[in-house]
Design a protein around this motif. Structure first.
Motif, PDB file in Angstrom:
ATOM      1  N   UNK A  62       0.817  -1.212   0.000  1.00 61.56           N
ATOM      2  CA  UNK A  62       0.000   0.000   0.000  1.00 61.56           C
ATOM      3  C   UNK A  62       0.851   1.262   0.000  1.00 61.56           C
ATOM      4  N   UNK A  63       2.059   1.164   0.532  1.00 61.06           N
ATOM      5  CA  UNK A  63       2.932   2.344   0.637  1.00 61.06           C
ATOM      6  C   UNK A  63       3.818   2.554  -0.586  1.00 61.06           C
ATOM      7  N   UNK A  64       3.694   1.698  -1.592  1.00 56.89           N
ATOM      8  CA  UNK A  64       4.589   1.753  -2.747  1.00 56.89           C
ATOM      9  C   UNK A  64       4.663   3.141  -3.367  1.00 56.89           C
ATOM     10  N   UNK A  65       3.519   3.776  -3.573  1.00 55.84           N
ATOM     11  CA  UNK A  65       3.481   5.077  -4.240  1.00 55.84           C
ATOM     12  C   UNK A  65       3.262   6.249  -3.281  1.00 55.84           C
ATOM     13  N   UNK A  66       3.413   5.992  -1.987  1.00 47.24           N
ATOM     14  CA  UNK A  66       3.203   7.041  -0.979  1.00 47.24           C
ATOM     15  C   UNK A  66       4.555   7.657  -0.610  1.00 47.24           C
ATOM     16  N   UNK A  98       7.704   8.996   1.392  1.00 52.80           N
ATOM     17  CA  UNK A  98       8.268   8.420   2.612  1.00 52.80           C
ATOM     18  C   UNK A  98       7.761   9.111   3.870  1.00 52.80           C
ATOM     19  N   UNK A  99       7.660  10.456   3.851  1.00 53.74           N
ATOM     20  CA  UNK A  99       7.277  11.188   5.059  1.00 53.74           C
ATOM     21  C   UNK A  99       5.789  11.091   5.376  1.00 53.74           C
ATOM     22  N   UNK A 100       4.998  10.464   4.492  1.00 55.95           N
ATOM     23  CA  UNK A 100       3.566  10.332   4.738  1.00 55.95           C
ATOM     24  C   UNK A 100       3.114   8.876   4.858  1.00 55.95           C
ATOM     25  N   UNK A 101       4.065   7.962   4.873  1.00 58.67           N
ATOM     26  CA  UNK A 101       3.706   6.545   4.969  1.00 58.67           C
ATOM     27  C   UNK A 101       3.306   6.170   6.393  1.00 58.67           C
ATOM     28  N   UNK A 102       2.259   5.368   6.483  1.00 65.09           N
ATOM     29  CA  UNK A 102       1.888   4.770   7.765  1.00 65.09           C
ATOM     30  C   UNK A 102       2.544   3.396   7.814  1.00 65.09           C
ATOM     31  N   UNK A 103       3.461   3.221   8.768  1.00 58.90           N
ATOM     32  CA  UNK A 103       4.204   1.975   8.891  1.00 58.90           C
ATOM     33  C   UNK A 103       4.104   1.463  10.323  1.00 58.90           C
ATOM     34  N   UNK A 104       3.824   0.182  10.450  1.00 56.98           N
ATOM     35  CA  UNK A 104       3.729  -0.434  11.766  1.00 56.98           C
ATOM     36  C   UNK A 104       5.083  -0.983  12.220  1.00 56.98           C
TER      37      UNK A 104
END
Length: 362
Positions: free
Chosen positions: A87-91, A93-99
């Motif tokens: 889901x983060x592929x095209x997001x 880096x500073x706006x990615x939600x990562x667990x």
């Protein structure tokens, strides 16, 4: 002593949290909260249910989950992280939600539909040292799943976990896509090679972690590291990595062995800063980058009445403590080194070791 029965059971505990949630909320409060709610409904909760987990409680931007099987817990974590990566592929880096996810298997206490005990605490601490998008598991959990599921692991070695008495061996789950030669975008010859170690002791001082929950305190933690780097650089017999290189790891979960290879250092100094009211606590630990072994650790408490005085005190204490630790480590390294490959510096250290033995009357 109370005779009240305490309910206990063995369980696999998964602790999850959103990396950099405060920063994301600061950028877009309503949008971030809406995304977290959607992810919980469409990804996190369904995966937990699919793998027979029970969400004990939600913690705003994270959750605590109980599983009867550690195999189910790790499979669930792996699938969640892979889905998030897609889901983060095209997001940006500073706006990615990562667990960040931590998993431990151990004895827990059940009370009022909640869970407590070391089994829970360790899982939470493992989550805290996981990298964004990563999964850290305890050695106990790794023993239970080794060879049972098609997932690979990296040995992180013994790690010091907050409020846990003894260092614990930790494993990192490889959640990335499987290797395929077709996925290489550069010829193998262009792959970055580990830097060669310099002839003299070498150290990298990593950015200290701000544990205060207040982003404004980053300046204090960064200033502390700057002072320590400057002080260590005065030792002519010590090779110190520049600030610009070590600060590339700011805000990232780190593998000390990997940093040693990438920066070409034998030792890594890491630490944390925590502020409460007008008091501050600073911890530091010196690690052998080759083995992951902890050579020295200490903590320092003080007031914030004069920040610069406290920085000077801590810097002096850290430098004064790690210099002998470095020297001792280098002496041991020289003693283990084959005599046919000793360089001039190693010979000096062996002589120094013998000198200390004579002084002690041995």
């Amino acid at each position: 002593m109370s005779n009240e029965h305490v309910e206990r059971r063995l369980a696999a505990i998964l602790a999850a949290d959103v990396a950099g949630s405060c920063r994301l909320i600061g950028i877009d409060e309503e949008g971030t909260l809406a995304q977290l709610k959607a992810l919980s409904k469409t990804l996190f909760d369904p995966k937990i249910a699919e793998h027979h987990g029970r969400i004990v409680k939600n913690t705003g931007d994270g959750a605590l989950v109980e599983f009867a099987s550690v195999v189910d817990a790790i499979r669930c974590a792996d699938e969640i992280q892979r889905s998030m990566a897609e889901q983060n592929t095209d997001v940006p880096q500073d706006r990615r939600i990562e667990f960040r996810i931590g998993i431990h298997v151990g004895d827990i206490i059940i009370a009022d539909d909640d869970i407590f005990g070391d089994g829970v605490n360790i899982a939470v601490r493992l989550e805290g040292i996981a990298e964004p998008g990563g999964v850290s598991i305890s050695d106990d959990a790794h023993r239970q799943v080794r060879g049972k599921i098609g997932i690979d692991y990296d040995d992180m070695g013994p790690q010091v976990l907050k409020n846990i008495a003894d260092p614990m061996r930790v494993w990192r789950v490889r959640t990335g896509p499987s290797f395929s030669p077709a996925k290489l975008t550069k010829p193998p010859i262009e792959t970055a090679l580990p830097l060669a170690l310099p002839d003299k002791p070498s150290i990298a001082v990593l950015p200290f972690t701000n544990m205060s929950g207040d982003p404004e305190q980053d300046y204090f933690a960064d200033g502390m590291v700057d002072d320590i780097i400057t002080a260590l650089s005065r030792f002519k017999a010590l090779f110190v990595i520049a600030r610009n290189s070590s600060f590339t790891y700011k805000g990232r979960a780190v593998d000390v062995k990997q940093i040693g290879r990438k920066l070409g250092v034998r030792y890594v100094l890491e630490g944390s800063v925590r502020k409460a009211a007008n008091r501050v606590r600073i911890t530091g630990q010196l690690v052998d980058a080759a083995t992951g072994a902890h050579l020295w650790a200490d903590r320092f408490d003080g007031g914030l009445g004069d920040v610069f005085d406290l920085q000077d005190q801590v810097t002096e204490s850290v430098v004064g403590a790690i210099a002998p630790a470095l020297e001792k480590a280098e002496i041991e390294r020289a003693k283990r080194k084959p005599t046919e490959s000793l360089d001039a510096y190693a010979i000096y250290l062996r002589g120094l070791a013998r000198f200390y033995q004579l002084l002690a009357g041995k």
